[in-house]
Design a protein around this motif. Structure first.
Motif, short mmCIF file in Angstrom:
data_model
loop_
_atom_site.label_atom_id
_atom_site.label_comp_id
_atom_site.label_asym_id
_atom_site.label_seq_id
_atom_site.Cartn_x
_atom_site.Cartn_y
_atom_site.Cartn_z
N VAL A 33 0.87 -1.17 0.00
CA VAL A 33 0.00 0.00 0.00
C VAL A 33 0.91 1.22 0.00
O VAL A 33 1.66 1.45 0.95
N GLY A 34 0.89 2.00 -1.08
CA GLY A 34 1.81 3.11 -1.28
C GLY A 34 1.53 4.33 -0.43
O GLY A 34 0.49 4.43 0.24
N ARG A 35 2.45 5.26 -0.51
CA ARG A 35 2.40 6.51 0.25
C ARG A 35 1.07 7.24 0.02
O ARG A 35 0.62 7.44 -1.10
N GLY A 36 0.43 7.62 1.12
CA GLY A 36 -0.76 8.45 1.05
C GLY A 36 -2.01 7.76 0.55
O GLY A 36 -3.03 8.42 0.34
N ALA A 37 -1.98 6.45 0.37
CA ALA A 37 -3.16 5.72 -0.11
C ALA A 37 -4.19 5.63 1.02
O ALA A 37 -3.84 5.66 2.20
N TYR A 38 -5.45 5.51 0.62
CA TYR A 38 -6.55 5.36 1.58
C TYR A 38 -7.28 4.06 1.28
O TYR A 38 -7.70 3.82 0.15
N ILE A 39 -7.44 3.22 2.31
CA ILE A 39 -8.18 1.97 2.21
C ILE A 39 -9.35 2.07 3.19
O ILE A 39 -9.15 2.12 4.40
N GLY A 40 -10.57 2.08 2.66
CA GLY A 40 -11.76 2.33 3.47
C GLY A 40 -12.16 1.18 4.38
O GLY A 40 -11.65 0.06 4.28
N THR A 41 -13.11 1.47 5.23
CA THR A 41 -13.63 0.51 6.21
C THR A 41 -14.16 -0.74 5.51
O THR A 41 -14.97 -0.65 4.59
N GLY A 42 -13.67 -1.89 5.93
CA GLY A 42 -14.16 -3.16 5.41
C GLY A 42 -13.72 -3.52 4.00
O GLY A 42 -14.16 -4.53 3.46
N VAL A 43 -12.86 -2.74 3.38
CA VAL A 43 -12.37 -3.06 2.03
C VAL A 43 -11.57 -4.36 2.09
O VAL A 43 -10.79 -4.59 3.02
N HIS A 44 -11.77 -5.21 1.09
CA HIS A 44 -11.00 -6.46 0.99
C HIS A 44 -9.95 -6.30 -0.10
O HIS A 44 -10.28 -5.98 -1.24
N VAL A 45 -8.69 -6.53 0.25
CA VAL A 45 -7.58 -6.52 -0.70
C VAL A 45 -6.96 -7.90 -0.66
O VAL A 45 -6.44 -8.33 0.37
N GLY A 46 -7.03 -8.63 -1.77
CA GLY A 46 -6.52 -9.99 -1.84
C GLY A 46 -5.00 -10.04 -1.77
O GLY A 46 -4.33 -9.03 -1.54
N ASP A 47 -4.44 -11.21 -1.98
CA ASP A 47 -2.99 -11.40 -1.93
C ASP A 47 -2.32 -10.80 -3.17
O ASP A 47 -2.91 -10.71 -4.24
N ASN A 48 -1.06 -10.39 -3.01
CA ASN A 48 -0.20 -9.94 -4.10
C ASN A 48 -0.73 -8.74 -4.86
O ASN A 48 -0.52 -8.61 -6.06
N CYS A 49 -1.41 -7.84 -4.17
CA CYS A 49 -1.93 -6.61 -4.78
C CYS A 49 -0.95 -5.47 -4.56
O CYS A 49 -0.23 -5.43 -3.56
N LYS A 50 -0.96 -4.51 -5.49
CA LYS A 50 -0.18 -3.29 -5.35
C LYS A 50 -1.13 -2.10 -5.48
O LYS A 50 -1.81 -1.96 -6.48
N ILE A 51 -1.15 -1.29 -4.44
CA ILE A 51 -1.96 -0.07 -4.43
C ILE A 51 -0.97 1.09 -4.36
O ILE A 51 -0.31 1.28 -3.35
N GLN A 52 -0.86 1.82 -5.44
CA GLN A 52 0.17 2.85 -5.56
C GLN A 52 -0.19 4.13 -4.81
O GLN A 52 -1.29 4.29 -4.29
N ASN A 53 0.77 5.06 -4.79
CA ASN A 53 0.67 6.29 -4.02
C ASN A 53 -0.62 7.06 -4.29
O ASN A 53 -1.02 7.23 -5.44
#
Length: 196
Positions: free
Chosen positions: A40-60
């Motif tokens: 999970v990159g710099r300054g990213a926002y992941i909301g309440t209850g969000v599901h992120v599976g394995d091997n994901c990249k969430i950029q800045n």
């Protein structure tokens, strides 16, 4: 133990894999799930209850609002926005301020291996198909088929991509496409692309 930058704001109620990395100034809300080997990159926002599976990249600076659901291997480019309100308003029709009880969030579902390009916006509720690619700056307002290459505002399909993320090329058979990088072939029938 997960690698979490000191400046990240990660809820104690979030479920973070031991192999995940959460970088500076990111926020991960309550009940969010971050899978194995995720970044999970710099300054990213992941909301309440969000599901992120394995091997994901969430950029800045990407904004992943609840109730988004990301399957394994999803790429979210810099400054991407996954919305959650189909009819956004700050106030109700009578002028009163909207509260959490005045709206029902809808989510973006992104299937395995899909890639969402920088500064794209996905307007919920939609599903992005497996291994699809959304070009940078696109605005996606409708469901996207597996392996589709989408671009523009609003986004429209401009081709097909394979699992390697490279645009597929035509072959002598009009129902078969080939990946120029891997040589893998795909079959196109009735607007649906599948692996050969």
């Amino acid at each position: 133990m997960a690698r979490i930058a000191p400046s990240a704001d990660v809820s104690e109620a979030a479920k973070i894999s031991d192999s995940a990395s959460i970088w500076h100034l990111s926020q991960v809300r309550e009940e969010a799930e971050i899978g194995a080997n995720c970044v999970v990159g710099r300054g990213a926002y992941i909301g309440t209850g969000v599901h992120v599976g394995d091997n994901c990249k969430i950029q800045n600076y990407a904004l992943v609002y609840e109730p988004a659901y990301l399957e394994d291997g999803v790429f979210i480019g810099p400054a991407v926005v996954l919305t959650n309100d189909h009819n956004p308003r700050a106030i109700n029709a009578d002028g009163t301020i909207k509260s959490a009880d005045d709206w029902h969030p809808v989510g973006v579902h992104i299937k395995q291996g899909a890639a969402i390009g920088a500064r794209s916006v996905c307007v919920a509720p939609i599903t992005i198909g497996a291994w699809a690619t959304i070009a940078a700056g696109a605005v996606v307002t409708k469901d996207v088929p597996d392996f589709a290459l989408m671009a523009g505002v609003p986004a429209r399909q401009i081709g097909w991509v394979g699992k390697a993320g490279v645009r597929l090329e035509e072959t002598d058979d009009p129902q078969r496409l080939r990946c120029p990088k891997t040589g893998d072939e795909y079959v196109l029938q009735s607007g649906t692309l599948t692996e050969a």
